[in-house]
Design an enzyme around this catalytic site. Sequence first.
Site, short mmCIF file in Angstrom:
data_model
loop_
_atom_site.label_atom_id
_atom_site.label_comp_id
_atom_site.label_asym_id
_atom_site.label_seq_id
_atom_site.Cartn_x
_atom_site.Cartn_y
_atom_site.Cartn_z
N ASP A 1 64.74 103.38 48.45
CA ASP A 1 66.05 103.70 49.01
C ASP A 1 65.94 105.04 49.73
OD1 ASP A 1 68.97 103.55 49.27
OD2 ASP A 1 68.88 102.32 47.45
N ASP B 1 70.42 104.04 53.25
CA ASP B 1 71.77 104.20 52.71
C ASP B 1 72.74 104.70 53.80
OD1 ASP B 1 73.35 104.36 50.12
OD2 ASP B 1 73.65 106.40 50.86
N GLU C 1 72.00 99.95 55.69
CA GLU C 1 73.31 99.59 55.16
C GLU C 1 74.34 99.84 56.26
OE1 GLU C 1 76.19 100.52 51.35
OE2 GLU C 1 75.07 102.16 52.25
N ASP D 1 76.76 97.69 44.37
CA ASP D 1 78.11 98.14 44.76
C ASP D 1 79.12 97.01 44.71
OD1 ASP D 1 77.26 100.74 45.37
OD2 ASP D 1 76.76 100.21 47.43
C1 NOJ Z 1 75.95 103.38 49.43
C2 NOJ Z 1 75.34 103.13 48.10
O1 NOJ Z 1 74.97 101.79 48.00
C3 NOJ Z 1 76.37 103.55 47.06
O2 NOJ Z 1 76.01 103.16 45.77
C4 NOJ Z 1 76.58 105.03 47.17
O3 NOJ Z 1 77.65 105.42 46.34
C5 NOJ Z 1 76.90 105.45 48.60
N1 NOJ Z 1 76.12 104.78 49.59
C6 NOJ Z 1 76.67 106.93 48.79
O4 NOJ Z 1 75.30 107.19 48.83
#
Ligand code: NOJ
Length: 567
Positions: A101, A205, A263, A334
């Site tokens: 990540d 991310d 993402e 998430d």
């Molecule tokens: C996306 C991540 O998947 C999530 O878990 C995180 O809280 C936020 N980005 C901030 O890094």
Amino acid sequence: MESAKTRWYKDAVVYQIYPRSFADSNGDGIGDLRGIIGKLDYLQKLGITAVWLSPCYKSPNADNGYDISDYRDIMDEFGTLDDWKEMIAGMHERGIRLIMDLVVNHTSDEHEWFKQSRSSVDNPYRDYYIWRKGRGKNGKRPPNNWTSRFGGTAWEYDETTKEWYLHLFNTKQPDLNWDNPKVRKEVADIVKYWLDLGVDGFRCDVITYISKNVLEGGKLPNGKFNPIQQGDEHFTHGPHIHEYLRELNVNVLEHYDSMTVGEAQGVTIEQGLLYTDESRRELDTIFQFEAMEADCWNQIPTTFRLPKLKKIFGRWQTGLFGKSWNSLFWENHDQPRALGRFTGDYGEYRKEAAKMLAVATHMQQGTPYVYQGEEIGMTNYPFKSLDEMDDVLVKTIRKMGLFKALPFHNTILLKVMQRRARDHARTPMQWSAGNNAGFTEGEKPWFVINPNYTTINVQEALADPDSIFYFYQKLIGLRKDPKIAPILKNGTYKEYYPKHKDIYVYERSFEGKRLLVVCNFKNKTVPFVVPNEIAYVGTEQVVSNYSDSRLGNVDLRPYEAFVYLLK
Ligand code: NOJ
């Protein structure tokens, strides 16, 4: 220099590990890298060919590792860099690649850069972050109206220098200033460091946030009203995003046989293509989250509607076809567990429903991602109170009293979170019916374990030839099957009955070979009529979740799903 990319991700199936909740090796109740090492044979048995590991770097854990204080070392609770090296070696020996990540929109406020940055306005690291003077007479009002994804203003006042810093997430996650070439060089060096240690790729991310719209004079403009995240139009797909991503790829990533998956919340197909069109040399793939909105509106739960979901799937399948590459997923750390969201069934038909969901996505074009526990049909946790939830998002909303104006605000928040909480995905992995679900030998796991572990667990799944696990193993195996894999990888996508509210039917076709995919999303029988184009052709069953499925004009049983090769 020539690109070294083989684009291996087009043949891969990725398994996501959320390390804190995967497997604990030392009894402290927290998952760790040696716990992962102990489960590599399990992953190999499942057949996955890559792992996406959620952050394992040093972190004070304001957001479970998504707040990094040292990008080149491992979080103490998870182990050491030597453990990590043993882990990646073990993965590579088993033909499993490792995707790390990459969290570089922000760091932790405990990162050395930020400690320096906040110490004085002329510190050399000051410009690594986004500092502004406040508004109003004493500068005591935030510099603009942007809000954090976790609620409240996106700015935090810092007494030392009497200025504010930007944090699009928690106050402990200050945003990096990507307009500073030194920051971009630091990120490139971090990426190179891990690639040189053998990493095969990165999940990037919130990568669409890295470039902010800075006006002349350094002003950051106010955003339009937006209940979810105000200012979004000024920091999502910002003015230099494509330039920065291309720079990182051209300078570092493409000299390795690596892959990236960015993402990209809220991205359109057109924007998705800008990020991933191979000729633009930016990202390889993205996660788009449109399908995750088939049962909610702006995070507010609504009734799930299959036609909406199918439309989204179809648009992305055809929209990226021949130009780019999809990422296929139902779950991640998430998102609540998919079973409850898209089938509403945990009971009698849990196994059929979980298998059906897997068929629905795994037969599409793209790289499938399996989130830990999905392969055994793990379900949402029966939260009874907000106090049981750990997520920084829930805690921030509560602290700020965001819904306080509403009567029964806590009851409403609980209701929303029972459906939407990220915590559902973060309960420990259920390995066995034994103590603490076999997740830890210690007394207390860091987080609640779903009480259904006595029946839903890996041990049970491995002992049952008809389990969800073996079904996933079969689907994953199809990506290597010489008869099927080329159609999955290259085939066109065509949908039948797009408006039907209960069944999802599509065809993949490549060089005269066709696959027909039929999924019943309902927990009741639904009549299915073979489309005219398919009547009278020879068929061979590829996979089905009932032992006696048949392709014909049949009543599909609850959650029945099958795939046929048409000859
Ligand atoms: C996306 C991540 O998947 C999530 O878990 C995180 O809280 C936020 N980005 C901030 O890094």
